[in-house]
Design an enzyme around this catalytic site. Structure first.
Site, PDB file in Angstrom:
ATOM      1  CB  SER A 131      -0.167 -11.611  14.250  1.00  9.67           C
ATOM      2  OG  SER A 131      -1.174 -12.706  13.241  1.00  9.67           O
ATOM      3  CE1 TYR A 181       2.758 -12.729   9.128  1.00 11.81           C
ATOM      4  CE2 TYR A 181       1.333 -13.380  10.737  1.00 11.81           C
ATOM      5  CZ  TYR A 181       1.536 -11.937  10.453  1.00 11.81           C
ATOM      6  OH  TYR A 181       0.466 -10.981   9.999  1.00 11.81           O
TER       7      TYR A 181
HETATM    8  N1  LIG Z   1      -4.758  -8.930   7.852  1.00 17.62           N
HETATM    9  C1  LIG Z   1      -4.503  -9.975   8.716  1.00 17.62           C
HETATM   10  O1  LIG Z   1      -5.322 -10.500   8.768  1.00 17.62           O
HETATM   11  C2  LIG Z   1      -3.519  -9.154   9.535  1.00 17.62           C
HETATM   12  C3  LIG Z   1      -3.736 -10.381  11.101  1.00 17.62           C
HETATM   13  C4  LIG Z   1      -2.526  -9.997  11.950  1.00 17.62           C
HETATM   14  C5  LIG Z   1      -1.162  -9.501  11.657  1.00 17.62           C
HETATM   15  N2  LIG Z   1      -1.383  -8.677  10.594  1.00 17.62           N
HETATM   16  C6  LIG Z   1       0.013  -7.516  10.230  1.00 17.62           C
HETATM   17  O2  LIG Z   1      -0.531  -6.439  10.191  1.00 17.62           O
HETATM   18  C7  LIG Z   1       0.520  -6.126   9.533  1.00 17.62           C
HETATM   19  C8  LIG Z   1      -0.634  -5.361   7.476  1.00 17.62           C
HETATM   20  O3  LIG Z   1      -1.164  -6.188   6.968  1.00 17.62           O
HETATM   21  P1  LIG Z   1      -1.916  -6.145   6.212  1.00 17.62           P
HETATM   22  O4  LIG Z   1      -2.750  -7.125   6.100  1.00 17.62           O
HETATM   23  O5  LIG Z   1      -2.544  -5.165   5.763  1.00 17.62           O
HETATM   24  O6  LIG Z   1      -1.482  -6.274   4.730  1.00 17.62           O
HETATM   25  P2  LIG Z   1      -1.081  -5.255   3.238  1.00 17.62           P
HETATM   26  O7  LIG Z   1      -2.425  -5.189   2.966  1.00 17.62           O
HETATM   27  O8  LIG Z   1       0.113  -6.223   2.456  1.00 17.62           O
HETATM   28  O9  LIG Z   1      -0.067  -4.229   4.105  1.00 17.62           O
HETATM   29  C9  LIG Z   1       1.180  -4.047   3.734  1.00 17.62           C
HETATM   30  C10 LIG Z   1       1.372  -2.355   4.275  1.00 17.62           C
HETATM   31  O10 LIG Z   1       3.341  -3.110   4.267  1.00 17.62           O
HETATM   32  C11 LIG Z   1       3.829  -2.573   3.277  1.00 17.62           C
HETATM   33  N3  LIG Z   1       5.090  -3.109   3.014  1.00 17.62           N
HETATM   34  C12 LIG Z   1       5.481  -4.758   2.662  1.00 17.62           C
HETATM   35  N4  LIG Z   1       6.775  -4.658   2.753  1.00 17.62           N
HETATM   36  C13 LIG Z   1       7.293  -3.287   3.072  1.00 17.62           C
HETATM   37  C14 LIG Z   1       8.098  -2.919   3.119  1.00 17.62           C
HETATM   38  N5  LIG Z   1       9.885  -4.074   3.058  1.00 17.62           N
HETATM   39  N6  LIG Z   1       8.885  -1.458   3.495  1.00 17.62           N
HETATM   40  C15 LIG Z   1       7.773  -1.081   3.534  1.00 17.62           C
HETATM   41  N7  LIG Z   1       6.515  -0.515   3.133  1.00 17.62           N
HETATM   42  C16 LIG Z   1       6.153  -2.026   3.542  1.00 17.62           C
HETATM   43  C17 LIG Z   1       3.071  -2.858   1.957  1.00 17.62           C
HETATM   44  O11 LIG Z   1       3.013  -1.578   0.474  1.00 17.62           O
HETATM   45  P3  LIG Z   1       4.523  -1.693   0.075  1.00 17.62           P
HETATM   46  O12 LIG Z   1       4.035  -3.513  -0.545  1.00 17.62           O
HETATM   47  O13 LIG Z   1       4.047  -0.649  -1.465  1.00 17.62           O
HETATM   48  O14 LIG Z   1       5.466  -1.289   0.633  1.00 17.62           O
HETATM   49  C18 LIG Z   1       1.997  -2.758   2.460  1.00 17.62           C
HETATM   50  O15 LIG Z   1       1.302  -1.179   2.728  1.00 17.62           O
HETATM   51  C19 LIG Z   1       1.435  -6.700   8.911  1.00 17.62           C
HETATM   52  O16 LIG Z   1       2.330  -6.014   9.596  1.00 17.62           O
HETATM   53  C20 LIG Z   1       0.710  -7.771   9.195  1.00 17.62           C
HETATM   54  O17 LIG Z   1       1.515  -8.952   9.739  1.00 17.62           O
HETATM   55  C21 LIG Z   1      -1.976  -8.485   9.541  1.00 17.62           C
END
Ligand SMILES: NC(=O)c1ccc[n+]([C@@H]2O[C@H](COP(=O)([O-])OP(=O)(O)OC[C@H]3O[C@@H](n4cnc5c(N)ncnc54)[C@H](OP(=O)(O)O)[C@@H]3O)[C@@H](O)[C@H]2O)c1
Length: 254
Positions: A140, A153
């Site tokens: 990130s 984070y």
């Molecule tokens: N959205 C942003 O602005 C942003 C920016 C920078 C980086 N990121 C990174 O991108 C990634 C995805 O984020 P997102 O925004 O798409 O979030 P999200 O919609 O909350 O998706 C997170 C995914 O990870 C899974 N997950 C969470 N804990 C888990 C575990 N213990 N084991 C297996 N799966 C798990 C969740 O499914 P379950 O809960 O069903 O397991 C879900 O499918 C993350 O690493 C986040 O830090 C996001």
């Protein structure tokens, strides 16, 4: 037949919602056989139904090292060698001085950092032995500079960036590519919870476009959007008095 046109096998973690789901769907539409992992089975089932025959669900909690190892092996047994691994599963648990908790840090490290490492466990030795493969981990832009509420984070995302930098030339010797994806703000269920302003918030489709281009180019760091990338790099380079002058204003008001 679909199998004949396959581009290879891709494993995507955190594929149930958000960025992981968007990537898994796009890869499947582009002809990859996708192994999709998350904890919530119905999210994976509804994803698999979107591109029939191309996506197989492998339910997994990435914090479980043994389960991650078994899942990596099960994917290869079912679909064949993993060519592309996108270790995207992650969570954001905000933290402040007032609510400081060791548990917050442990959970964040367990999912974001150790969850990624757990999934690399079964993949790295196999890719090294085959002298082929591409692994991407999800960082990130928050990992570039310390920002209020993101102490745990950001620490995990900085660690992932450091890990990629350290391993990159070593993995290269064995024909294995290692990359880190560093998005700014992307509209997903994770950011829908944020109450603070999110500059340059991107749509999921735009984010997936950026990542897919980065994968095709085998870029070591897939940083986007450029405005936010410049912003955090500039902030990180400022003298402390100026940097904290800015980040102090980002502390949430009670
Ligand atoms: N959205 C942003 O602005 C942003 C920016 C920078 C980086 N990121 C990174 O991108 C990634 C995805 O984020 P997102 O925004 O798409 O979030 P999200 O919609 O909350 O998706 C997170 C995914 O990870 C899974 N997950 C969470 N804990 C888990 C575990 N213990 N084991 C297996 N799966 C798990 C969740 O499914 P379950 O809960 O069903 O397991 C879900 O499918 C993350 O690493 C986040 O830090 C996001």
């Amino acid at each position: 037949m679909a199998e004949a046109q396959s581009k290879g096998v891709a494993w995507v973690t955190g594929a149930g919602t958000g960025i992981g789901r968007g990537l898994a769907k796009r890869l499947a539409q582009d002809g990859w056989n996708v192994a999709a992992s998350a904890r919530t089975a119905h999210d994976l089932d509804s994803l698999a139904a979107q591109v029939p025959g191309r996506i197989t669900a492998f339910q997994l909690d990435v914090t479980d090292e043994k389960a991650a190892d078994a899942t990596g092996k099960a994917i290869e047994a079912a679909l064949g060698p993993i060519d592309l691994a996108i270790f995207n599963a992650g969570s954001y648990f905000p933290t402040t001085a007032k609510d400081f908790s060791v548990e917050n840090f442990r959970r964040t490290v367990d999912v974001n950092l150790m969850g990624t490492v757990n999934c690399m466990g079964p993949v790295v030795p196999r890719m090294v032995a085959r002298r082929a493969g591409h692994i991407l981990v999800m960082g990130s832009l928050t990992g570039f500079v310390g920002l209020p509420t993101a102490a745990s984070y950001g620490a995990t995302k900085a660690a992932l960036n450091s890990m990629v930098e350290a391993f990159k030339p070593d993995f290269e010797q064995y024909g294995v590519t290692l990359s880190v994806i560093n998005p700014g703000f992307v509209k997903t269920p994770l950011t829908d919870k944020n109450k603070f302003p999110m500059p340059f918030l991107m749509s999921l489709d735009d984010a997936v476009d950026h990542i897919m281009r980065g994968i095709a180019d085998k870029r070591v760091a897939i940083n986007f959007p450029w405005q936010m990338t410049l912003g955090v790099k500039f902030l990180a380079a400022l003298p402390n008095w100026a940097k904290f002058g800015i980040t102090r204003k980002m502390i949430p008001k009670d």
